[in-house]
Design an enzyme around this catalytic site. Structure first.
Site, short mmCIF file in Angstrom:
data_model
loop_
_atom_site.label_atom_id
_atom_site.label_comp_id
_atom_site.label_asym_id
_atom_site.label_seq_id
_atom_site.Cartn_x
_atom_site.Cartn_y
_atom_site.Cartn_z
N HIS A 19 4.38 -17.19 8.12
CA HIS A 19 4.14 -16.99 9.55
C HIS A 19 3.72 -18.29 10.21
O HIS A 19 3.63 -19.35 9.56
CB HIS A 19 3.15 -15.85 9.79
CG HIS A 19 1.81 -16.07 9.15
ND1 HIS A 19 0.94 -17.02 9.59
CD2 HIS A 19 1.22 -15.46 8.10
CE1 HIS A 19 -0.15 -16.98 8.86
NE2 HIS A 19 -0.01 -16.05 7.93
N HIS A 22 1.09 -20.63 8.61
CA HIS A 22 1.56 -21.46 7.50
C HIS A 22 2.35 -22.65 8.05
O HIS A 22 2.26 -23.78 7.55
CB HIS A 22 2.48 -20.66 6.56
CG HIS A 22 1.85 -19.41 6.00
ND1 HIS A 22 2.48 -18.20 5.99
CD2 HIS A 22 0.64 -19.21 5.44
CE1 HIS A 22 1.68 -17.30 5.44
NE2 HIS A 22 0.56 -17.88 5.10
N CYS A 127 -12.46 -9.00 -2.97
CA CYS A 127 -11.54 -8.75 -1.86
C CYS A 127 -10.15 -9.19 -2.31
O CYS A 127 -9.93 -10.37 -2.60
CB CYS A 127 -11.95 -9.53 -0.61
SG CYS A 127 -10.65 -9.45 0.65
N CYS A 130 -8.52 -11.88 0.01
CA CYS A 130 -8.97 -13.27 -0.24
C CYS A 130 -8.69 -13.68 -1.67
O CYS A 130 -8.75 -14.87 -1.98
CB CYS A 130 -10.47 -13.41 -0.09
SG CYS A 130 -11.18 -12.98 1.47
N CYS A 144 -14.83 -7.05 4.37
CA CYS A 144 -14.51 -8.48 4.32
C CYS A 144 -14.33 -8.99 5.75
O CYS A 144 -13.55 -8.42 6.51
CB CYS A 144 -13.23 -8.71 3.52
SG CYS A 144 -12.57 -10.37 3.76
N HIS A 147 -10.53 -10.00 6.21
CA HIS A 147 -9.44 -9.02 6.05
C HIS A 147 -9.79 -7.62 6.52
O HIS A 147 -8.95 -6.74 6.48
CB HIS A 147 -8.97 -9.00 4.58
CG HIS A 147 -8.36 -10.29 4.16
ND1 HIS A 147 -9.09 -11.31 3.60
CD2 HIS A 147 -7.08 -10.75 4.27
CE1 HIS A 147 -8.29 -12.34 3.36
NE2 HIS A 147 -7.07 -12.03 3.76
N LYS A 312 -7.56 -12.92 16.09
CA LYS A 312 -6.79 -13.31 14.91
C LYS A 312 -5.44 -12.60 14.99
O LYS A 312 -5.38 -11.43 15.37
CB LYS A 312 -7.56 -12.84 13.68
CG LYS A 312 -7.01 -13.38 12.42
CD LYS A 312 -7.81 -12.91 11.22
CE LYS A 312 -7.00 -13.29 10.01
NZ LYS A 312 -7.48 -12.81 8.77
N LYS A 315 -0.69 -7.90 12.39
CA LYS A 315 0.40 -6.97 12.68
C LYS A 315 -0.16 -5.70 13.30
O LYS A 315 0.47 -5.09 14.16
CB LYS A 315 1.15 -6.64 11.39
CG LYS A 315 2.08 -7.74 10.97
CD LYS A 315 2.98 -7.31 9.85
CE LYS A 315 3.65 -8.52 9.24
NZ LYS A 315 3.93 -8.39 7.82
N1 MSP Z 1 -2.76 -19.22 -1.77
C1 MSP Z 1 -3.92 -19.60 -1.07
C2 MSP Z 1 -4.09 -21.10 -1.06
C3 MSP Z 1 -4.16 -21.74 -2.41
S1 MSP Z 1 -4.24 -23.46 -2.30
C4 MSP Z 1 -4.64 -23.98 -3.80
C5 MSP Z 1 -3.84 -19.09 0.36
N2 MSP Z 1 -2.61 -18.82 0.82
S2 MSP Z 1 -2.27 -18.25 2.27
O1 MSP Z 1 -0.89 -17.90 2.25
O2 MSP Z 1 -3.18 -17.23 2.64
O3 MSP Z 1 -2.35 -19.47 3.22
C6 MSP Z 1 -3.53 -19.87 3.77
C7 MSP Z 1 -3.28 -21.09 4.63
O4 MSP Z 1 -2.29 -20.83 5.61
C8 MSP Z 1 -4.50 -21.47 5.45
O5 MSP Z 1 -5.44 -22.22 4.76
C9 MSP Z 1 -3.86 -22.26 6.55
O6 MSP Z 1 -3.49 -23.51 6.05
C10 MSP Z 1 -2.62 -21.43 6.85
N3 MSP Z 1 -2.91 -20.37 7.82
C11 MSP Z 1 -2.79 -19.03 7.62
N4 MSP Z 1 -3.11 -18.39 8.79
C12 MSP Z 1 -3.44 -19.27 9.72
C13 MSP Z 1 -3.67 -19.21 11.10
N5 MSP Z 1 -3.73 -18.09 11.78
N6 MSP Z 1 -3.78 -20.40 11.76
C14 MSP Z 1 -3.63 -21.60 11.14
N7 MSP Z 1 -3.40 -21.68 9.86
C15 MSP Z 1 -3.54 -20.58 9.05
O7 MSP Z 1 -4.86 -19.00 0.99
#
Ligand code: MSP
Length: 488
Positions: A19, A22, A127, A130, A144, A147, A312, A315
């Protein structure tokens, strides 16, 4: 020898499609990598997917698909999106790749043999969102905070990683900036946490989770997903998990190219993460490195979250902005621009589709798009002897220093100040009139505009590489298609 620059994004969970959040981290990493490339550095940009753990196991079960098939599909979607967004990654690491899994097992064995990992029991509130145990005092109404889910009480036999023994050393590394945590307030926050609480040993295995890397010394357990994921920052540049001696980079036996890659790029220059995963990155990860005798990354930078309509994105709330939808509406560079100019990188920023459309029309369609088209059209009037190619020294110090400080939206603002000034300059000087009654002034005005466009095209390289190329070609060929068609 060329200076090296190693930058990482988190490895993203593949429980669902990628999304906009990411994309936000990954585009920023790409901008930084491209800016360093301009300075002649040797770049390694690592991204990838985090594919084990309970959350993903459950999702695959729900979908009735074999977990490997499930993660293959979603991981391919991430890769595909990064290609569409013009991300020039050097490796896309997948934690289900066998070289990674072997390396993780080697590390587990090393830490077990040296007594850093021991068998015990853990009880806590887990959780799944997380993939972390959370402290009671972190919960909001028993749920949490990230979440909004009720946590699972888990009590099981597991293997634990010793944390407390190395706490003082970690504090010292952070305080001295050997391991920088930025923005500065996060360094303070982490230090205050580390000074006030004794770190509990961390469970690094799960007995009831099937979808994970089996512990080499007890295959009834699988590896805790974060332990596995952190190591991707090293396996992603070719580490096979073996430690020879206690220091890193590993021995000079560089016959194997992946080894030499490792000693060339580690320590990471920047590890970019969202603020949601700061705590684990500032505790478990560096302690793993300390146990292994591997250098700390130089900088851990946590950016803020993208919110939508003040909340935040979720969906359930229905306020999610789709990254595919953005790409369709705004194109690649439009999307990169809107993400990077959304607000201060280290802070949370609110985005809505309406505001993005407005900004696209103002800054891109009517802004730079219009300026380029006017200047190119005016300078292609027959007999206007405008010199169209203009060698501009690149990199530009001011822009690079803003990018280095992760002031990405300020860096874009710096470029757009030139765009706006030039727009005014056109309005004031009316070159379409000058061409009839003051040829030499026309020449002078247009020459300035063309030079500015050359400059802008250079400044745009890290942020909007295609647009930069298009402007250069338009100037050379004296013709241009609409760069950013207006959105109604
Ligand atoms: N898999 C773990 C990370 C392991 S790293 C050794 C994880 N993955 S995640 O898919 O949940 O991705 C988290 C990351 O996605 C966040 O740290 C950030 O970089 C990005 N984002 C996810 N949602 C976000 C927003 N709403 N806004 C900005 N970035 C965010 O955690």
């Amino acid at each position: 020898m060329k200076k090296k620059f190693y930058i990482t994004t988190p490895v993203y969970y593949v429980n669902d499609k990628p999304h906009i959040g990411h994309a936000y981290t990954t585009v920023a990493a790409d901008v930084l990598a491209r800016a360093h490339k301009l300075q002649g550095e040797e770049i390694f940009l690592l991204t990838g997917t985090d594919e084990h753990g309970l959350k993903i196991q459950k999702k695959a079960e729900e979908a009735g698909v074999d977990p490997q098939k499930f993660v293959d599909g979603i991981s391919a979607g991430f890769k595909d999106l990064w290609d569409k967004l013009g991300i020039e990654y050097d490796n896309f690491i997948r934690t289900t790749n066998s070289a990674h899994k072997n390396a993780v097992q080697k590390v587990l064995q090393t830490l077990f043999d040296q007594g850093a990992i021991y068998k015990g029991e853990y009880e806590g509130l887990y959780c799944v969102g997380c993939e972390q145990f959370r402290n009671e005092n972190e919960l909001v109404n028993g749920r949490c905070p990230d979440h909004d889910t009720v946590l699972e009480n888990v009590r099981e036999e597991c293997y634990l990683l010793k944390m407390g023994d190395l706490q003082a050393e970690l504090i010292q590394k952070i305080e001295s900036d050997d391991f920088q945590i930025r923005p500065e307030r996060y360094k303070r926050e982490i230090l205050s946490f580390l000074k006030n609480e004794k770190l509990k040993d961390v469970s690094i295995s799960r007995k009831n989770v099937k979808w994970g890397i089996p512990l080499p010394f007890d295959p009834e357990h699988t590896t805790y997903v974060w332990f596995d994921a952190f190591l991707s920052y090293l396996t992603g540049i070719g580490w096979d998990g073996s430690i020879q001696g206690s220091t890193f980079p590993l021995s000079a036996d560089a016959s194997n190219s992946s080894r030499s890659n490792l000693s060339k790029f580690w320590p990471a220059d920047i590890q970019l993460i969202g603020k949601d995963i700061l705590r684990v990155h500032a505790t478990i990860w560096p302690i793993m490195l300390l146990h292994l005798g591997i250098e700390m990354p130089k900088l851990l930078y946590a950016h803020g979250h993208l919110l939508s309509g003040g909340r935040k994105m979720s969906k359930t709330i229905g306020n999610v902005i789709g990254i595919e939808e953005m790409l369709e509406k705004f194109g690649v560079d439009g999307t990169r621009y809107l993400l990077m100019s959304a607000g201060t990188f280290g802070e949370d920023v609110d985005v809505t589709m309406d505001r993005m459309i407005e900004k696209y029309n103002a800054d891109l369609a009517n802004g730079i798009g219009n300026l380029v088209s006017r200047v190119v059209k005016l300078s292609s009037i027959p007999n206007s002897q405008i010199k169209m190619t203009n060698k501009i020294p690149n990199p530009n110090e001011k822009l690079l220093s803003l990018i280095d400080k992760l002031e990405l939206n300020t860096a874009l603002n710096y470029i757009w100040q030139i765009v706006r000034k030039d727009d005014k300059f056109v309005e004031i000087n009316k070159p379409w009139e000058l061409t009839k009654n003051d040829k030499s002034k026309f020449q002078e005005v247009m020459q300035k505009l063309v030079s500015d466009l050359s400059l802008i095209s250079e400044l745009l390289v890290p942020f909007m590489p295609d647009t930069s190329e298009k402007i250069k070609t338009a100037l050379e060929e004296k013709k241009v298609d609409s760069l950013f068609p207006r959105i109604k």
